[in-house]
Design a protein around this motif. Structure first.
Motif, PDB file in Angstrom:
ATOM      1  N   SER A 195      86.339  64.591 114.619  1.00  0.00           N
ATOM      2  CA  SER A 195      85.033  63.996 115.342  1.00  0.00           C
ATOM      3  C   SER A 195      83.921  63.412 113.952  1.00  0.00           C
ATOM      4  CB  SER A 195      85.239  65.352 115.384  1.00  0.00           C
ATOM      5  OG  SER A 195      84.197  66.057 115.263  1.00  0.00           O
ATOM      6  N   GLU A 196      82.558  62.570 114.590  1.00  0.00           N
ATOM      7  CA  GLU A 196      81.803  62.219 114.291  1.00  0.00           C
ATOM      8  C   GLU A 196      81.054  63.526 114.054  1.00  0.00           C
ATOM      9  OE1 GLU A 196      81.019  58.164 116.315  1.00  0.00           O
ATOM     10  OE2 GLU A 196      79.698  59.702 117.631  1.00  0.00           O
ATOM     11  N   ARG A 197      81.042  64.821 114.472  1.00  0.00           N
ATOM     12  CA  ARG A 197      80.123  65.764 114.050  1.00  0.00           C
ATOM     13  C   ARG A 197      80.434  67.197 112.729  1.00  0.00           C
ATOM     14  NH1 ARG A 197      78.689  70.099 119.084  1.00  0.00           N
ATOM     15  NH2 ARG A 197      79.307  71.168 117.738  1.00  0.00           N
ATOM     16  N   ALA A 198      82.905  66.869 113.524  1.00  0.00           N
ATOM     17  CA  ALA A 198      83.007  67.551 112.049  1.00  0.00           C
ATOM     18  C   ALA A 198      82.887  66.591 110.617  1.00  0.00           C
ATOM     19  CB  ALA A 198      84.328  67.147 112.571  1.00  0.00           C
ATOM     20  N   ALA A 199      82.628  65.719 110.074  1.00  0.00           N
ATOM     21  CA  ALA A 199      82.616  63.961 109.403  1.00  0.00           C
ATOM     22  C   ALA A 199      81.563  64.715 108.479  1.00  0.00           C
ATOM     23  CB  ALA A 199      82.516  62.991 110.179  1.00  0.00           C
ATOM     24  N   SER A 200      79.907  65.449 108.882  1.00  0.00           N
ATOM     25  CA  SER A 200      79.266  65.111 109.170  1.00  0.00           C
ATOM     26  C   SER A 200      79.539  66.919 108.207  1.00  0.00           C
ATOM     27  CB  SER A 200      77.305  65.752 109.735  1.00  0.00           C
ATOM     28  OG  SER A 200      78.171  66.567 110.471  1.00  0.00           O
ATOM     29  N   ALA A 223      85.591  59.218 117.432  1.00  0.00           N
ATOM     30  CA  ALA A 223      83.750  59.741 119.118  1.00  0.00           C
ATOM     31  C   ALA A 223      85.028  60.267 120.189  1.00  0.00           C
ATOM     32  CB  ALA A 223      83.118  58.581 119.195  1.00  0.00           C
ATOM     33  N   VAL A 224      85.030  61.598 119.898  1.00  0.00           N
ATOM     34  CA  VAL A 224      85.078  62.348 121.171  1.00  0.00           C
ATOM     35  C   VAL A 224      83.939  63.339 121.852  1.00  0.00           C
ATOM     36  CG1 VAL A 224      87.474  63.029 120.402  1.00  0.00           C
ATOM     37  CG2 VAL A 224      85.510  64.312 119.414  1.00  0.00           C
ATOM     38  N   SER A 225      84.270  63.185 122.913  1.00  0.00           N
ATOM     39  CA  SER A 225      82.804  64.049 123.904  1.00  0.00           C
ATOM     40  C   SER A 225      82.550  65.370 123.843  1.00  0.00           C
ATOM     41  CB  SER A 225      83.126  63.892 125.374  1.00  0.00           C
ATOM     42  OG  SER A 225      84.435  64.149 126.087  1.00  0.00           O
ATOM     43  N   ARG A 226      83.966  66.353 123.667  1.00  0.00           N
ATOM     44  CA  ARG A 226      84.334  67.476 123.322  1.00  0.00           C
ATOM     45  C   ARG A 226      84.801  67.566 121.874  1.00  0.00           C
ATOM     46  NH1 ARG A 226      87.357  65.118 127.403  1.00  0.00           N
ATOM     47  NH2 ARG A 226      87.224  66.704 129.336  1.00  0.00           N
ATOM     48  N   GLU A 227      83.687  69.165 121.327  1.00  0.00           N
ATOM     49  CA  GLU A 227      84.055  69.265 120.746  1.00  0.00           C
ATOM     50  C   GLU A 227      84.944  70.253 120.103  1.00  0.00           C
ATOM     51  OE1 GLU A 227      83.592  68.232 117.447  1.00  0.00           O
ATOM     52  OE2 GLU A 227      82.035  66.433 118.360  1.00  0.00           O
ATOM     53  N   HIS A 228      85.555  71.145 120.973  1.00  0.00           N
ATOM     54  CA  HIS A 228      86.417  72.624 121.961  1.00  0.00           C
ATOM     55  C   HIS A 228      87.256  71.632 120.845  1.00  0.00           C
ATOM     56  CE1 HIS A 228      87.904  76.017 122.642  1.00  0.00           C
ATOM     57  NE2 HIS A 228      87.338  76.683 122.832  1.00  0.00           N
ATOM     58  N   GLY A 229      88.398  72.304 119.988  1.00  0.00           N
ATOM     59  CA  GLY A 229      89.288  72.430 119.730  1.00  0.00           C
ATOM     60  C   GLY A 229      90.228  72.066 120.244  1.00  0.00           C
ATOM     61  N   VAL A 248      93.830  69.833 126.031  1.00  0.00           N
ATOM     62  CA  VAL A 248      94.574  69.674 126.915  1.00  0.00           C
ATOM     63  C   VAL A 248      93.929  68.924 128.149  1.00  0.00           C
ATOM     64  CG1 VAL A 248      94.866  72.109 126.579  1.00  0.00           C
ATOM     65  CG2 VAL A 248      93.288  71.928 127.117  1.00  0.00           C
ATOM     66  N   SER A 249      92.536  68.258 127.876  1.00  0.00           N
ATOM     67  CA  SER A 249      92.304  67.823 128.903  1.00  0.00           C
ATOM     68  C   SER A 249      92.535  65.820 129.046  1.00  0.00           C
ATOM     69  CB  SER A 249      90.643  67.377 128.210  1.00  0.00           C
ATOM     70  OG  SER A 249      90.172  66.750 127.071  1.00  0.00           O
ATOM     71  N   GLY A 250      93.474  65.612 127.636  1.00  0.00           N
ATOM     72  CA  GLY A 250      93.879  64.560 127.543  1.00  0.00           C
ATOM     73  C   GLY A 250      92.976  63.449 126.713  1.00  0.00           C
ATOM     74  N   GLU A 251      92.083  63.527 126.180  1.00  0.00           N
ATOM     75  CA  GLU A 251      90.638  63.208 125.507  1.00  0.00           C
ATOM     76  C   GLU A 251      92.223  62.855 124.127  1.00  0.00           C
ATOM     77  OE1 GLU A 251      86.174  62.357 123.905  1.00  0.00           O
ATOM     78  OE2 GLU A 251      86.954  64.359 125.011  1.00  0.00           O
TER      79      GLU A 251
END
Length: 249
Positions: free
Chosen positions: A37-42, A74-80, A85-88
């Protein structure tokens, strides 16, 4: 080795649906790709750490493993767990494969996020799809070449083992294929059971791959290698998987 079955990317939105079916290759190899994710990449060397440990763990079982980095999404959820399970995350793979922005592989498509790791579930793994949080902890792990396959418990080591655990689910492994074994004065948990072995309510007599009783947190060690029966399942893996229930993520 049988011909690869299709890559099935599934989401849970009240019911489990197939979002993408893409026929795999017939070369018999085991392919793993890691996205951030973008946050993880930082968070520094997260991709290097994730791919390195996956390569060693799976490479100890098979000699046809290829682990690659897929880049940043880019994802809207950071919870793994939630992003699966949301399908994102499955949806990102399905849409991205269709328009060429994301290129899934046949076997494991794993997303690392910067989500919390303080309470389970912290990640999710389904047929060919996985995600895990805790990028900051993964970045804190030393390079795989500097780390023994069995280590003392630490937060970064636990998060790395969860990453391997979710990749195992993406290959069809279950919690029953984890083990806790005594080595000297230590109790060593393999990835498919991991820290669950020290949670309230765990019955150490139920593991199909060998467990020990009297688990003491002071004796806790974490292994970055799969149990023998999990390794046997990975060795026999040919790409054809059913979708597990959410209770076994």
């Amino acid at each position: 080795m049988n011909r690869r079955s299709f890559l099935k990317l599934c989401a849970h939105t009240g019911t489990v649906g197939t979002l993408l079916e893409r026929y795999g290759s017939d070369d018999g190899s085991l392919d793993v790709r890691v996205w951030l994710s973008e946050r993880a990449a930082s968070r520094g060397p997260v991709a290097e750490r994730a791919t390195g440990y996956l390569d060693r763990t799976l490479g100890a079982v098979r000699d046809d493993v290829t682990v690659t980095a897929g880049g940043t999404v880019a994802v809207s959820r950071e919870h793994g767990y939630d992003v699966v399970v949301s399908g994102e995350w499955p949806g990102k793979l399905a849409v991205g494969a269709a328009d060429g922005d994301v290129s899934p592989v046949d076997d494991v498509n794993l997303l690392v996020t910067d989500g919390p790791m303080d309470s389970a579930p912290t990640g999710g793994g389904r047929a060919h799809i996985a995600a895990v949080g805790g990028a900051r902890y993964l970045a804190a792990m030393p390079p795989v070449s500097d780390v023994s396959p069995v280590v003392r418990y630490s937060r970064p080591a636990r998060v790395m083992q969860v990453l391997l655990h979710e990749a195992g689910h993406a290959l069809g492994l279950t919690h029953d294929q984890g083990s806790v074994r005594t080595h000297g004065d230590a109790a060593v948990a393999t990835p498919m059971i991991g820290n669950y072995a020290w949670t309230e309510g765990y019955d150490p007599s139920t593991g199909a791959c060998g467990t020990v009783s009297g688990l003491d947190a002071d004796r806790r060690r974490l292994s970055f290698l799969f149990s023998e029966c999990a390794a046997n399942a990975i060795d026999a893996y040919d790409g054809g998987l059913s979708v597990p229930s959410l209770s076994d993520l």
